[in-house]
Design an enzyme around this catalytic site. Structure first.
Site, PDB file in Angstrom:
ATOM      1  N   THR A  13     -14.565 -28.316  50.302  1.00 24.78           N
ATOM      2  CA  THR A  13     -14.258 -28.619  51.474  1.00 24.78           C
ATOM      3  C   THR A  13     -13.642 -30.114  51.387  1.00 24.78           C
ATOM      4  O   THR A  13     -14.310 -30.793  50.557  1.00 24.78           O
ATOM      5  CB  THR A  13     -15.443 -28.714  52.480  1.00 24.78           C
ATOM      6  OG1 THR A  13     -15.738 -27.428  52.705  1.00 24.78           O
ATOM      7  CG2 THR A  13     -15.004 -29.374  53.915  1.00 24.78           C
ATOM      8  N   THR A  33     -19.857 -31.382  53.713  1.00 29.27           N
ATOM      9  CA  THR A  33     -19.472 -30.597  52.828  1.00 29.27           C
ATOM     10  C   THR A  33     -20.680 -29.700  52.250  1.00 29.27           C
ATOM     11  O   THR A  33     -21.780 -30.219  52.412  1.00 29.27           O
ATOM     12  CB  THR A  33     -18.552 -30.937  51.960  1.00 29.27           C
ATOM     13  OG1 THR A  33     -19.590 -31.858  51.008  1.00 29.27           O
ATOM     14  CG2 THR A  33     -17.366 -31.843  52.243  1.00 29.27           C
ATOM     15  N   GLY A  34     -20.393 -28.490  51.740  1.00 30.20           N
ATOM     16  CA  GLY A  34     -21.732 -27.761  51.310  1.00 30.20           C
ATOM     17  C   GLY A  34     -21.855 -26.452  52.024  1.00 30.20           C
ATOM     18  O   GLY A  34     -21.239 -25.988  52.838  1.00 30.20           O
ATOM     19  N   ARG A  57     -15.656 -14.490  57.865  1.00 28.89           N
ATOM     20  CA  ARG A  57     -16.638 -15.370  57.800  1.00 28.89           C
ATOM     21  C   ARG A  57     -16.250 -16.817  58.170  1.00 28.89           C
ATOM     22  O   ARG A  57     -15.043 -17.255  57.575  1.00 28.89           O
ATOM     23  CB  ARG A  57     -17.587 -15.518  56.345  1.00 28.89           C
ATOM     24  CG  ARG A  57     -18.358 -16.490  56.133  1.00 28.89           C
ATOM     25  CD  ARG A  57     -17.880 -17.894  55.562  1.00 28.89           C
ATOM     26  NE  ARG A  57     -19.262 -18.740  55.187  1.00 28.89           N
ATOM     27  CZ  ARG A  57     -18.657 -19.852  54.935  1.00 28.89           C
ATOM     28  NH1 ARG A  57     -17.883 -20.544  55.010  1.00 28.89           N
ATOM     29  NH2 ARG A  57     -20.067 -20.803  54.852  1.00 28.89           N
ATOM     30  N   VAL A  58     -16.885 -17.443  58.918  1.00 30.80           N
ATOM     31  CA  VAL A  58     -16.324 -18.756  59.347  1.00 30.80           C
ATOM     32  C   VAL A  58     -17.672 -19.680  59.113  1.00 30.80           C
ATOM     33  O   VAL A  58     -18.658 -19.522  59.354  1.00 30.80           O
ATOM     34  CB  VAL A  58     -15.983 -18.922  60.794  1.00 30.80           C
ATOM     35  CG1 VAL A  58     -15.824 -20.277  61.343  1.00 30.80           C
ATOM     36  CG2 VAL A  58     -14.717 -18.126  61.208  1.00 30.80           C
ATOM     37  N   GLY A  59     -17.392 -20.881  58.285  1.00 33.92           N
ATOM     38  CA  GLY A  59     -18.459 -21.574  57.942  1.00 33.92           C
ATOM     39  C   GLY A  59     -18.538 -23.010  59.114  1.00 33.92           C
ATOM     40  O   GLY A  59     -18.132 -22.661  60.343  1.00 33.92           O
ATOM     41  N   ASP A  60     -18.875 -23.926  58.768  1.00 30.13           N
ATOM     42  CA  ASP A  60     -19.190 -24.867  59.720  1.00 30.13           C
ATOM     43  C   ASP A  60     -18.049 -25.817  59.932  1.00 30.13           C
ATOM     44  O   ASP A  60     -17.957 -26.686  60.954  1.00 30.13           O
ATOM     45  CB  ASP A  60     -20.482 -25.859  59.149  1.00 30.13           C
ATOM     46  CG  ASP A  60     -19.988 -26.682  57.912  1.00 30.13           C
ATOM     47  OD1 ASP A  60     -19.392 -25.748  56.945  1.00 30.13           O
ATOM     48  OD2 ASP A  60     -20.373 -27.815  57.556  1.00 30.13           O
ATOM     49  N   GLY A  81     -22.209 -24.189  54.536  1.00 31.01           N
ATOM     50  CA  GLY A  81     -22.048 -24.137  55.878  1.00 31.01           C
ATOM     51  C   GLY A  81     -22.975 -23.465  56.771  1.00 31.01           C
ATOM     52  O   GLY A  81     -23.346 -24.175  58.088  1.00 31.01           O
TER      53      GLY A  81
HETATM   54  N1  ASP Z   1     -18.954 -26.200  54.171  1.00 32.66           N
HETATM   55  C1  ASP Z   1     -17.881 -25.078  53.950  1.00 32.66           C
HETATM   56  C2  ASP Z   1     -18.195 -23.646  54.434  1.00 32.66           C
HETATM   57  O1  ASP Z   1     -19.500 -23.443  54.469  1.00 32.66           O
HETATM   58  C3  ASP Z   1     -17.868 -25.204  52.428  1.00 32.66           C
HETATM   59  C4  ASP Z   1     -18.176 -26.365  51.658  1.00 32.66           C
HETATM   60  O2  ASP Z   1     -18.087 -27.630  52.025  1.00 32.66           O
HETATM   61  O3  ASP Z   1     -18.395 -26.540  50.427  1.00 32.66           O
HETATM   62  O4  ASP Z   1     -17.253 -23.292  54.768  1.00 32.66           O
END
Ligand code: ASP
Length: 353
Positions: free
Chosen positions: A203, A254-255, A231-234, A257
């Site tokens: 991200t 990031t990371g 699928r929807v993340g954060d 979600g």
């Molecule tokens: N946070 C993002 C998600 O979960 C992915 C990411 O930042 O690595 O979609």
């Protein structure tokens, strides 16, 4: 299942910082006597070009939101960043699905899109959702129709490189299915290399404070690679992957979600800053909250620590900044109006993960 971090997939990492181009302040800004040091732009570690462009625009008098979106557009357009926009790693069917959100501090408005296909700049679509609808979030087919209506160009976002990565994942998913990676006459257990081609996150988040003291932010992503379609993340969820309060500050992430969706991490960081915590302290507190709330054994390593990473980025109204990750090794980019540089994030846990 352990997951490798998105950073392993960033082919455009910058070792160390780079000096800022000396963009002159616009004459209108000079007349108002506004100092460049009042502005700040922070991003995740893959955003050194984004912070550079955003600060250049801010120094010309741009609103922070226009500046940070123009900054992340560079990364969305870059086929070599496999975590965002064009060339982002696809879902399990090989289709790239993008999520993004924007939040504008001075008007406290937000816009976002989720599971958007075929449009490489979801952050720009999110801004149009904010400006040209009475809604905050559009998803899937509806988001795509809306983008078409506003003249966004459709294109295939799956590059040759990301198609090959996806195929490798598919062929190594199981020894029990019919997809086989290249193999020889003596090979057994064909397709058991899943660990090497694990799913990834990735991200870019970018936050800015402009010369009028206004704060805005953007988060844009292709999300978890090889995800379940839909699928929807954060990232497109206001309060989870991004939050801005113009009177207090902004935070983004990031990371993993799912950890932010169940902890509302970005709004939590802004609330900690409202209570007087520094941006870094607030980010570290959100990391601790995730650690405390991670109870499912499948998400813990052998030492009982989360088997994933999350990183946070924050700025406050005074222009102070901070960043923290659960695990050591995270990075962020910061343009303080003078220097544009990449730094290590603060952290709570030290590897190996
Ligand atoms: N946070 C993002 C998600 O979960 C992915 C990411 O930042 O690595 O979609």
């Amino acid at each position: 299942m352990s997951r490798v971090t998105r950073r392993m997939f960033l082919s455009t990492t910058v070792a160390g910082g780079i000096a800022a181009a000396a963009t002159p302040l616009s004459s209108a800004v000079q007349k108002k006597g506004i100092a460049a040091r009042d502005a700040v732009v922070i991003s995740s570690g893959n955003g050194i070009a984004a912070t550079e462009r955003a600060m250049a625009m801010i120094r010309q008098g741009s609103d922070a939101l226009d500046a940070v979106i123009a900054g992340v557009n560079i990364v969305e357009d870059d086929p070599n960043d496999m975590t965002v926009g064009l060339g982002g790693l696809p879902n399990e069917l090989g289709i790239v699905e993008l999520d993004a959100s924007v939040m504008h501090g001075p008007t406290h408005r937000a816009g976002s899109v989720a599971s958007l296909r075929n449009i490489k700049n979801p952050s720009s679509v999110a801004k149009v959702v904010m400006e040209r609808t009475d809604h905050v979030l559009l998803v899937g087919e509806g988001a795509l129709n809306f983008a078409r209506m506003h003249g966004f160009k459709e294109e295939n976002l799956l590059t040759e490189e990301s198609r090959k990565m996806w195929l490798k994942w598919k062929e190594n998913l199981s020894t029990e299915d019919d997809y086989l990676p290249p193999h020889g006459i003596d090979d057994r257990d064909i397709g058991s290399r899943l660990h090497e081609v694990m799913q990834t996150y990735g991200t870019i988040n970018c936050l800015g404070k402009d010369l009028n003291g206004n704060i805005s932010g953007v988060t844009t992503t292709s999300g978890l690679s090889y995800k379940i379609p839909g699928r929807v993340g954060d990232s497109p969820i206001i309060g989870a992957g991004l939050y801005v309060d113009n009177e207090v500050g902004a935070a983004g992430s990031t990371g993993r979600g799912e950890a932010n969706l169940t902890n509302c991490s970005s709004v939590m960081i802004v609330e900690f800053m409202r209570q007087g915590k520094s941006p870094e302290e607030a980010c570290l507190m959100a990391c601790q909250r995730i650690i405390d709330h991670t109870r499912m054994k499948r998400l813990l390593n052998k030492d009982g620590k989360p088997d994933f990473n999350v990183s946070f980025y924050a700025i406050n109204k005074k222009g102070e900044h901070g960043s923290a990750s659960l695990w050591q090794g995270g990075s962020y980019c910061l343009h303080d109006g003078v220097t544009n540089k990449k730094y290590e994030t603060a952290y709570l846990l030290k590897g190996p993960r």
